[in-house]
Design a protein around this motif. Sequence first.
Motif, PDB file in Angstrom:
ATOM      1  N   VAL A   1     -21.038  -1.743  23.455  1.00  0.00           N
ATOM      2  CA  VAL A   1     -21.332  -0.467  22.651  1.00  0.00           C
ATOM      3  C   VAL A   1     -20.577   0.659  23.566  1.00  0.00           C
ATOM      4  O   VAL A   1     -20.694   0.794  24.729  1.00  0.00           O
ATOM      5  CB  VAL A   1     -22.468  -0.260  22.114  1.00  0.00           C
ATOM      6  N   THR A   2     -19.853   1.543  23.027  1.00  0.00           N
ATOM      7  CA  THR A   2     -19.490   2.937  23.725  1.00  0.00           C
ATOM      8  C   THR A   2     -19.739   4.104  22.982  1.00  0.00           C
ATOM      9  O   THR A   2     -19.905   3.765  21.625  1.00  0.00           O
ATOM     10  CB  THR A   2     -18.043   2.667  23.868  1.00  0.00           C
ATOM     11  N   ALA A   3     -20.002   5.154  23.620  1.00  0.00           N
ATOM     12  CA  ALA A   3     -20.677   6.302  22.887  1.00  0.00           C
ATOM     13  C   ALA A   3     -19.660   7.495  23.249  1.00  0.00           C
ATOM     14  O   ALA A   3     -19.263   7.882  24.334  1.00  0.00           O
ATOM     15  CB  ALA A   3     -21.829   6.612  23.415  1.00  0.00           C
ATOM     16  N   GLY A   4     -19.045   7.992  22.190  1.00  0.00           N
ATOM     17  CA  GLY A   4     -18.115   9.135  22.272  1.00  0.00           C
ATOM     18  C   GLY A   4     -18.796  10.460  22.080  1.00  0.00           C
ATOM     19  O   GLY A   4     -20.067  10.408  22.093  1.00  0.00           O
ATOM     20  N   ALA A   5     -18.239  11.641  21.887  1.00  0.00           N
ATOM     21  CA  ALA A   5     -19.245  12.858  21.648  1.00  0.00           C
ATOM     22  C   ALA A   5     -20.061  13.030  20.587  1.00  0.00           C
ATOM     23  O   ALA A   5     -21.077  13.041  20.294  1.00  0.00           O
ATOM     24  CB  ALA A   5     -18.093  14.135  21.623  1.00  0.00           C
ATOM     25  N   TYR A   6     -19.201  12.530  19.503  1.00  0.00           N
ATOM     26  CA  TYR A   6     -20.147  12.584  17.976  1.00  0.00           C
ATOM     27  C   TYR A   6     -19.866  11.295  17.448  1.00  0.00           C
ATOM     28  O   TYR A   6     -19.955  11.384  16.207  1.00  0.00           O
ATOM     29  CB  TYR A   6     -20.010  13.891  17.279  1.00  0.00           C
ATOM     30  N   HIS A   7     -19.131  10.463  17.984  1.00  0.00           N
ATOM     31  CA  HIS A   7     -19.081   8.992  17.460  1.00  0.00           C
ATOM     32  C   HIS A   7     -19.313   7.821  18.188  1.00  0.00           C
ATOM     33  O   HIS A   7     -19.272   8.029  19.528  1.00  0.00           O
ATOM     34  CB  HIS A   7     -17.600   8.864  16.693  1.00  0.00           C
TER      35      HIS A   7
ATOM     36  N   ALA B   1     -24.328   6.479  27.122  1.00  0.00           N
ATOM     37  CA  ALA B   1     -24.824   7.508  26.527  1.00  0.00           C
ATOM     38  C   ALA B   1     -23.907   8.906  26.479  1.00  0.00           C
ATOM     39  O   ALA B   1     -22.631   8.847  26.886  1.00  0.00           O
ATOM     40  CB  ALA B   1     -25.831   7.963  27.716  1.00  0.00           C
ATOM     41  N   ASN B   2     -24.337   9.603  25.522  1.00  0.00           N
ATOM     42  CA  ASN B   2     -23.666  10.985  25.324  1.00  0.00           C
ATOM     43  C   ASN B   2     -24.429  11.919  25.352  1.00  0.00           C
ATOM     44  O   ASN B   2     -25.645  11.939  25.843  1.00  0.00           O
ATOM     45  CB  ASN B   2     -22.780  10.829  24.353  1.00  0.00           C
ATOM     46  N   ASP B   3     -23.903  13.074  24.729  1.00  0.00           N
ATOM     47  CA  ASP B   3     -24.877  14.227  24.634  1.00  0.00           C
ATOM     48  C   ASP B   3     -26.101  14.164  23.862  1.00  0.00           C
ATOM     49  O   ASP B   3     -25.844  14.125  22.625  1.00  0.00           O
ATOM     50  CB  ASP B   3     -23.864  15.462  24.273  1.00  0.00           C
ATOM     51  N   LYS B   4     -27.289  13.935  24.529  1.00  0.00           N
ATOM     52  CA  LYS B   4     -28.405  13.828  23.953  1.00  0.00           C
ATOM     53  C   LYS B   4     -28.584  12.521  23.052  1.00  0.00           C
ATOM     54  O   LYS B   4     -29.396  12.634  22.022  1.00  0.00           O
ATOM     55  CB  LYS B   4     -28.887  15.174  23.054  1.00  0.00           C
ATOM     56  N   TYR B   5     -27.843  11.434  23.365  1.00  0.00           N
ATOM     57  CA  TYR B   5     -27.925  10.345  22.548  1.00  0.00           C
ATOM     58  C   TYR B   5     -27.689   9.294  23.373  1.00  0.00           C
ATOM     59  O   TYR B   5     -26.874   9.209  24.357  1.00  0.00           O
ATOM     60  CB  TYR B   5     -27.355  10.236  21.049  1.00  0.00           C
ATOM     61  N   ALA B   6     -27.893   8.082  23.043  1.00  0.00           N
ATOM     62  CA  ALA B   6     -27.608   6.757  23.670  1.00  0.00           C
ATOM     63  C   ALA B   6     -27.666   5.660  22.855  1.00  0.00           C
ATOM     64  O   ALA B   6     -28.504   5.731  21.736  1.00  0.00           O
ATOM     65  CB  ALA B   6     -28.443   6.619  25.043  1.00  0.00           C
ATOM     66  N   CYS B   7     -27.148   4.711  23.058  1.00  0.00           N
ATOM     67  CA  CYS B   7     -27.027   3.325  22.429  1.00  0.00           C
ATOM     68  C   CYS B   7     -27.158   2.288  23.533  1.00  0.00           C
ATOM     69  O   CYS B   7     -26.447   2.246  24.714  1.00  0.00           O
ATOM     70  CB  CYS B   7     -25.695   2.982  21.527  1.00  0.00           C
ATOM     71  N   GLY B   8     -27.606   1.048  23.250  1.00  0.00           N
ATOM     72  CA  GLY B   8     -27.837  -0.223  23.967  1.00  0.00           C
ATOM     73  C   GLY B   8     -27.817  -1.362  23.270  1.00  0.00           C
ATOM     74  O   GLY B   8     -28.294  -1.318  22.166  1.00  0.00           O
ATOM     75  N   THR B   9     -27.321  -2.421  24.144  1.00  0.00           N
ATOM     76  CA  THR B   9     -27.418  -3.804  23.348  1.00  0.00           C
ATOM     77  C   THR B   9     -28.525  -4.461  24.189  1.00  0.00           C
ATOM     78  O   THR B   9     -28.438  -4.334  25.370  1.00  0.00           O
ATOM     79  CB  THR B   9     -26.353  -4.537  23.597  1.00  0.00           C
TER      80      THR B   9
END
Length: 744
Positions: free
Chosen positions: A474-480, A426-434
Amino acid sequence: MSTRRIPRPAMVAAVVLVVVVALAGSWSRVEAAFSATVINAGNVFGAAGPSGTGALYAFGDTGDTQMVPTRADDTSSWTSVASGDHYTCGIRTGGGLWCWGHGYGAGQLGVGDYNPRLLPTRVGTAAWSQVTAGAAHTCGIQTDGTLWCWGDGAQGKLGQGTTSNANVPKQVTTPAAGGWASVSAGNLFTCATRTDGSLYCFGRNASGEAGIGSTVTPQSTPVQVAGTDWASISLGYQHACGLRTDKSLYCWGDGGSGRLGIGTTANATSPTLVAGSWEQVSLGTDHSCAVKTGGSLWCWGVGGSGRLGTGSTSGSTTPARVGTGSSWVRVSGARVSTCAMQTDTSIWCWGNNTYGQLGLGDTTDRSVPFQVGSDPTWNGISPGPISYQSCATRTAGTLWCWGDTQAVHFTPYPVDAVTTWNSSAANDKYACGTRTDRSLWCWGRNNSGRLGLGDTVDRYTPARVGSASMWLQVTAGAYHACAVGTDTTLWCWGDNGNGQLGIGSTTSATAPAQVQYPATTGWTSVSAGNQFTCATRTDGSMYCFGRNLSGETGKGGATTTREVTPVPVVAPAAGGWATVSLGYQHACALTTDGSLYCWGDGGNGRLGVNSTTTFSSPQKVGSSVWQAVGLGTDHSCAVRDVGSLWCWGAGGSGRLGNGSTGNVTLPAQIGTATSWRSVSGGATHTCGTQAFGTVWCWGGNAYGQLGLGESVTTQMTPARLTGHAGRPVVSGPGASASLLTVSS
């Protein structure tokens, strides 16, 4: 759920993710899929809980502030639902009202601000009996018979005597505070019935929407429609239809395309009789449908895309029968489609299907009713006259939506009821998951295309990234964001201003782009920082790319502005690289022999080498053997092989967990426990797991990121989150996100 609304400063965030896997009724060790990182995260999501497998919990700044872990998939208690333009509101058993989706700057979610919500968020503490959603405003009736409206106030549709917006419910007090029976919201107007049978409308009246015999507009306070025997009301975009107690049906307002059902396309400023005896009526944007006494279904108005269900795309100025059946009990009109329920509780939909709003698994329009699924256990349906989506409750109390919910779902989708999450970031107002099937899903704000969906449109429910089932981590950066596939390929997407995607340019990508150098395969793990990325390879080497002004890439020598293709990190004296974790502008990595090295921005002592100097090559941290590491924005924590926990760097808000707010330039042991298994740093907080999957958090709690409740503002030492266990807890540097390993 306790909530608190706090302005969120830019570049500050708090995130906690917890994923739990239960096997055979007991906890078993699950290795972390990746080593952590999320920068500038303002959202907190997680999967956890000993009673579920891969269920999703959230706490912290999810757009709203969740002060305690809140299960997002607790969907067994919904009683009714209403859909607006890319947002939804629903009532649960007990009367609690919850809204989620887009805020559009109007405040139609009613939660005190104008931000979107990824998860259902409670609207105040009152008990509600009904809710209705327009294009950008919402109204509801509480159990005490009071009427409240909020959101976009243009044309006076909130009934407050003004055209001002409201981001919390505002009571409608004309003609009286109580005594309201039902309410319906259209595009720019609202109508409501009262317990004495009277009907009042307010808002836009340029087409006669208020039903008062004139087109004087706007009407910013409720005005009475003639008659005292109104039973129910339904609004479309600019027209209205109401049922009276004698089962007569009247329509008024914009008559374009024959939507009033009176044989003409002229507007009507007063209620006009539609011949027949009727049981229920519902309007779409520019068409109308109603169930007659006896169970037959009839529609009229615009027929485009087959929305009238008559087998044709032609319109009709008078009611046209839908098929020959007489088992219809309820109908709901949407923007360009229609759904209805039969006596066996099965749901049928037809009309436009561009966004999958028919729930049939494709995007093909239908001009006659088609059944949604094969399980006839539906309780009610409410597409909403302005929406491209449909939502319905089942008899078991679960809530399902389909169509354009911001993520496009072509078949009914349980609201956050997925229990197959495997790893997340997760990051600033978004998230990803497998998920366990190796599919990849992202949701939230889509700045720079960081959701990887091929566009920059926000999504408020998980949307699948491509069709591949190959994602390992998966990994989440600030905007990538970046992810590693089961075939050892590496892919990145989103903002690329400093080359953090590693594709040889600074061109951003809205869909996954493969990292080709030094080879297309051979990648084992990846971690995304603020504007840089590092990844390990099967041969023990590690490569970094992106911003390098503070030596973030670890390549040694003089710093550079950026590295747009992967560069090798200076190899340690012995052993290869095993895992890496990134902070805002610093990195730490473990080698195969358990040594810990850090590099990059050394401010506040975050590198743990008794210095605040910046280093462009890896610096060894002490001589201990380490088993896990997790970085925050400007602090670092790691677990030694004996299970002890150590932290260093910036100490503000107690994020180091040592009982102090001072900075520390060397690793300092946190408490005396030797049962730590993993750790992850956030913007101003830290979370970790101990043996048996127990979860502990400490540091700043302005956004509820500790999950300890509203009474805690800062926690100076680790505090346990009771009732939660599992893999992993994800927060992150600069704004949080790290995946952690938990063992039984």
